[in-house]
Scaffold this motif. Structure first.
Motif, PDB file in Angstrom:
ATOM      1  N   GLY A 100      -8.481   7.745 -14.306  1.00 41.62           N
ATOM      2  CA  GLY A 100      -7.805   9.039 -14.191  1.00 41.62           C
ATOM      3  C   GLY A 100      -7.284   9.403 -12.813  1.00 41.62           C
ATOM      4  O   GLY A 100      -6.760  10.507 -12.642  1.00 41.62           O
ATOM      5  N   GLU A 101      -7.419   8.522 -11.822  1.00 44.85           N
ATOM      6  CA  GLU A 101      -6.888   8.827 -10.481  1.00 44.85           C
ATOM      7  C   GLU A 101      -5.430   8.363 -10.437  1.00 44.85           C
ATOM      8  O   GLU A 101      -5.144   7.168 -10.448  1.00 44.85           O
ATOM      9  CB  GLU A 101      -7.740   8.166  -9.399  1.00 44.85           C
ATOM     10  CG  GLU A 101      -9.155   8.712  -9.409  1.00 44.85           C
ATOM     11  CD  GLU A 101      -9.949   8.403  -8.152  1.00 44.85           C
ATOM     12  OE1 GLU A 101      -9.368   7.990  -7.131  1.00 44.85           O
ATOM     13  OE2 GLU A 101     -11.178   8.578  -8.207  1.00 44.85           O
ATOM     14  N   HIS A 102      -4.520   9.325 -10.395  1.00 47.10           N
ATOM     15  CA  HIS A 102      -3.092   9.036 -10.543  1.00 47.10           C
ATOM     16  C   HIS A 102      -2.539   8.203  -9.393  1.00 47.10           C
ATOM     17  O   HIS A 102      -1.773   7.250  -9.607  1.00 47.10           O
ATOM     18  CB  HIS A 102      -2.314  10.347 -10.666  1.00 47.10           C
ATOM     19  CG  HIS A 102      -0.897  10.155 -11.077  1.00 47.10           C
ATOM     20  ND1 HIS A 102       0.144  10.155 -10.186  1.00 47.10           N
ATOM     21  CD2 HIS A 102      -0.363   9.920 -12.298  1.00 47.10           C
ATOM     22  CE1 HIS A 102       1.274   9.941 -10.832  1.00 47.10           C
ATOM     23  NE2 HIS A 102       0.999   9.797 -12.112  1.00 47.10           N
ATOM     24  N   ASP A 103      -2.878   8.557  -8.167  1.00 46.89           N
ATOM     25  CA  ASP A 103      -2.393   7.850  -6.977  1.00 46.89           C
ATOM     26  C   ASP A 103      -3.593   7.337  -6.182  1.00 46.89           C
ATOM     27  O   ASP A 103      -3.989   7.946  -5.180  1.00 46.89           O
ATOM     28  CB  ASP A 103      -1.543   8.777  -6.097  1.00 46.89           C
ATOM     29  CG  ASP A 103      -0.318   9.285  -6.827  1.00 46.89           C
ATOM     30  OD1 ASP A 103       0.287   8.506  -7.584  1.00 46.89           O
ATOM     31  OD2 ASP A 103       0.037  10.467  -6.638  1.00 46.89           O
ATOM     32  N   PRO A 104      -4.201   6.234  -6.603  1.00 48.87           N
ATOM     33  CA  PRO A 104      -5.437   5.771  -5.967  1.00 48.87           C
ATOM     34  C   PRO A 104      -5.226   5.360  -4.513  1.00 48.87           C
ATOM     35  O   PRO A 104      -4.204   4.768  -4.162  1.00 48.87           O
ATOM     36  CB  PRO A 104      -5.842   4.567  -6.820  1.00 48.87           C
ATOM     37  CG  PRO A 104      -4.579   4.111  -7.471  1.00 48.87           C
ATOM     38  CD  PRO A 104      -3.751   5.333  -7.673  1.00 48.87           C
ATOM     39  N   CYS A 105      -6.187   5.711  -3.680  1.00 52.43           N
ATOM     40  CA  CYS A 105      -6.156   5.378  -2.254  1.00 52.43           C
ATOM     41  C   CYS A 105      -7.227   4.312  -2.001  1.00 52.43           C
ATOM     42  O   CYS A 105      -8.393   4.640  -1.770  1.00 52.43           O
ATOM     43  CB  CYS A 105      -6.432   6.614  -1.403  1.00 52.43           C
ATOM     44  SG  CYS A 105      -5.252   7.951  -1.658  1.00 52.43           S
ATOM     45  N   VAL A 106      -6.833   3.055  -2.061  1.00 52.95           N
ATOM     46  CA  VAL A 106      -7.758   1.931  -1.913  1.00 52.95           C
ATOM     47  C   VAL A 106      -7.427   1.188  -0.629  1.00 52.95           C
ATOM     48  O   VAL A 106      -6.321   0.670  -0.476  1.00 52.95           O
ATOM     49  CB  VAL A 106      -7.670   0.970  -3.115  1.00 52.95           C
ATOM     50  CG1 VAL A 106      -8.582  -0.226  -2.909  1.00 52.95           C
ATOM     51  CG2 VAL A 106      -8.009   1.694  -4.408  1.00 52.95           C
ATOM     52  N   GLU A 107      -8.367   1.139   0.291  1.00 49.59           N
ATOM     53  CA  GLU A 107      -8.162   0.489   1.585  1.00 49.59           C
ATOM     54  C   GLU A 107      -9.086  -0.724   1.680  1.00 49.59           C
ATOM     55  O   GLU A 107     -10.278  -0.586   1.948  1.00 49.59           O
ATOM     56  CB  GLU A 107      -8.455   1.477   2.722  1.00 49.59           C
ATOM     57  CG  GLU A 107      -7.713   2.799   2.614  1.00 49.59           C
ATOM     58  CD  GLU A 107      -6.209   2.637   2.626  1.00 49.59           C
ATOM     59  OE1 GLU A 107      -5.706   1.758   3.365  1.00 49.59           O
ATOM     60  OE2 GLU A 107      -5.528   3.365   1.878  1.00 49.59           O
ATOM     61  N   VAL A 108      -8.531  -1.904   1.421  1.00 51.66           N
ATOM     62  CA  VAL A 108      -9.292  -3.145   1.532  1.00 51.66           C
ATOM     63  C   VAL A 108      -9.065  -3.689   2.940  1.00 51.66           C
ATOM     64  O   VAL A 108      -7.951  -4.069   3.303  1.00 51.66           O
ATOM     65  CB  VAL A 108      -8.879  -4.168   0.459  1.00 51.66           C
ATOM     66  CG1 VAL A 108      -9.624  -5.476   0.667  1.00 51.66           C
ATOM     67  CG2 VAL A 108      -9.179  -3.608  -0.935  1.00 51.66           C
ATOM     68  N   VAL A 109     -10.129  -3.689   3.734  1.00 52.26           N
ATOM     69  CA  VAL A 109     -10.034  -3.964   5.173  1.00 52.26           C
ATOM     70  C   VAL A 109     -10.427  -5.407   5.478  1.00 52.26           C
ATOM     71  O   VAL A 109     -11.559  -5.808   5.204  1.00 52.26           O
ATOM     72  CB  VAL A 109     -10.952  -2.993   5.953  1.00 52.26           C
ATOM     73  CG1 VAL A 109     -10.847  -3.238   7.449  1.00 52.26           C
ATOM     74  CG2 VAL A 109     -10.614  -1.541   5.613  1.00 52.26           C
ATOM     75  N   PRO A 110      -9.494  -6.194   6.048  1.00 52.47           N
ATOM     76  CA  PRO A 110      -9.836  -7.567   6.441  1.00 52.47           C
ATOM     77  C   PRO A 110     -10.815  -7.584   7.607  1.00 52.47           C
ATOM     78  O   PRO A 110     -10.856  -6.654   8.426  1.00 52.47           O
ATOM     79  CB  PRO A 110      -8.491  -8.167   6.866  1.00 52.47           C
ATOM     80  CG  PRO A 110      -7.444  -7.260   6.297  1.00 52.47           C
ATOM     81  CD  PRO A 110      -8.069  -5.905   6.244  1.00 52.47           C
ATOM     82  N   SER A 111     -11.573  -8.647   7.680  1.00 51.08           N
ATOM     83  CA  SER A 111     -12.526  -8.826   8.771  1.00 51.08           C
ATOM     84  C   SER A 111     -11.814  -8.850  10.122  1.00 51.08           C
ATOM     85  O   SER A 111     -10.783  -9.502  10.274  1.00 51.08           O
ATOM     86  CB  SER A 111     -13.274 -10.146   8.568  1.00 51.08           C
ATOM     87  OG  SER A 111     -14.153 -10.378   9.627  1.00 51.08           O
ATOM     88  N   GLY A 112     -12.345  -8.114  11.087  1.00 53.28           N
ATOM     89  CA  GLY A 112     -11.844  -8.152  12.452  1.00 53.28           C
ATOM     90  C   GLY A 112     -10.603  -7.324  12.710  1.00 53.28           C
ATOM     91  O   GLY A 112     -10.062  -7.357  13.818  1.00 53.28           O
ATOM     92  N   LEU A 113     -10.133  -6.559  11.741  1.00 55.68           N
ATOM     93  CA  LEU A 113      -8.935  -5.743  11.933  1.00 55.68           C
ATOM     94  C   LEU A 113      -9.232  -4.562  12.847  1.00 55.68           C
ATOM     95  O   LEU A 113     -10.243  -3.882  12.678  1.00 55.68           O
ATOM     96  CB  LEU A 113      -8.419  -5.238  10.587  1.00 55.68           C
ATOM     97  CG  LEU A 113      -7.109  -4.451  10.638  1.00 55.68           C
ATOM     98  CD1 LEU A 113      -5.930  -5.400  10.856  1.00 55.68           C
ATOM     99  CD2 LEU A 113      -6.909  -3.666   9.351  1.00 55.68           C
ATOM    100  N   ASP A 114      -8.357  -4.325  13.813  1.00 62.98           N
ATOM    101  CA  ASP A 114      -8.457  -3.149  14.671  1.00 62.98           C
ATOM    102  C   ASP A 114      -7.931  -1.960  13.862  1.00 62.98           C
ATOM    103  O   ASP A 114      -6.725  -1.858  13.621  1.00 62.98           O
ATOM    104  CB  ASP A 114      -7.640  -3.355  15.949  1.00 62.98           C
ATOM    105  CG  ASP A 114      -7.746  -2.177  16.901  1.00 62.98           C
ATOM    106  OD1 ASP A 114      -8.718  -1.406  16.807  1.00 62.98           O
ATOM    107  OD2 ASP A 114      -6.830  -2.015  17.744  1.00 62.98           O
ATOM    108  N   LEU A 115      -8.818  -1.099  13.428  1.00 60.74           N
ATOM    109  CA  LEU A 115      -8.447  -0.061  12.474  1.00 60.74           C
ATOM    110  C   LEU A 115      -7.552   1.021  13.081  1.00 60.74           C
ATOM    111  O   LEU A 115      -7.796   1.484  14.192  1.00 60.74           O
ATOM    112  CB  LEU A 115      -9.698   0.609  11.909  1.00 60.74           C
ATOM    113  CG  LEU A 115     -10.575  -0.263  11.023  1.00 60.74           C
ATOM    114  CD1 LEU A 115     -11.789   0.529  10.576  1.00 60.74           C
ATOM    115  CD2 LEU A 115      -9.804  -0.784   9.825  1.00 60.74           C
ATOM    116  N   PRO A 116      -6.536   1.444  12.332  1.00 55.39           N
ATOM    117  CA  PRO A 116      -5.717   2.590  12.745  1.00 55.39           C
ATOM    118  C   PRO A 116      -6.539   3.879  12.713  1.00 55.39           C
ATOM    119  O   PRO A 116      -7.602   3.931  12.076  1.00 55.39           O
ATOM    120  CB  PRO A 116      -4.600   2.628  11.692  1.00 55.39           C
ATOM    121  CG  PRO A 116      -4.603   1.276  11.054  1.00 55.39           C
ATOM    122  CD  PRO A 116      -6.029   0.804  11.121  1.00 55.39           C
TER     123      PRO A 116
END
Length: 200
Positions: free
Chosen positions: A158-174
């Motif tokens: 039921g979540e119309h616009d899902p916000c899924v953040e799959v983060v790779p290892s070692g990424l400098d996060l925004p």
């Protein structure tokens, strides 16, 4: 190529509208790069969404080989560095949706102990478009496909616009992801949680 495109779309969270971003990520999950190559540069230009130098290289590397117009890509505005996010994040839903809701239960059952997955965390984002769950998943491989899979799960729930953040290892996060992580709560841990933590 899929990793490059995934990183670009990850970095656009909070800057592209959710209804477009989840669709672009779904296309990336199904290797529809030619469609992305036509659409994403136009969206960035139309929305006047600037990119950092690193993001511009990601855009060129990911989409020009699939037919993105070099002129359109080079016309995207530049940005020296990302500003702090405009969103507020909370571990609890302002709409009183409990962390033990059906989506959290299904996500836990889907990802607990899964190979290639580390921590799985969740928080709530409050902004002009309303309240949205943000799911943060640490993963060592298959980032675009895992994003697509989890988006489909959340849409089915039921979540119309899902916000899924799959983060790779070692990424400098925004800044967007750092703020979301700071407010997040653990949902479950995959098989890689000992070596690969989102908040490491």
């Amino acid at each position: 190529m899929s990793d490059t495109c995934h990183e670009l779309l990850l970095r656009l969270a909070g800057r592209l509208p959710d209804d477009l971003l989840w669709r672009y990520r779904d296309w990336a999950a199904s290797d529809a790069y030619a469609v992305l190559a036509r659409s994403l540069p136009r969206t960035l230009l139309h929305g006047r969404i600037p990119l950092t130098d690193h993001e511009m290289r990601l855009l060129q590397d990911a989409l020009v080989p699939y037919g993105a117009e070099p002129g359109a890509v080079s016309s995207v505005k530049g940005l020296d560095e990302l500003p702090p996010t405009d969103y507020t994040f909370s571990p609890e839903s302002p709409d009183r949706v409990p962390m033990g809701d059906s989506a959290t239960v299904v996500l836990g059952a889907t990802l607990r102990g899964r190979q290639g997955v580390g921590e799985v965390r969740s928080c709530w984002r409050i902004g002009p478009s309303g309240v949205n769950r943000v799911l943060l998943v640490a993963a060592t491989t298959g980032h675009a496909r895992l994003t697509g899979e989890l988006q489909r799960v959340l849409r089915a729930l039921g979540e119309h616009d899902p916000c899924v953040e799959v983060v790779p290892s070692g990424l400098d996060l925004p800044p967007y992801h750092r703020a979301a992580l700071a407010a997040s709560e653990l949902v479950c841990a995959g098989a890689e949680s000992e070596e690969h933590l989102v908040l490491s």
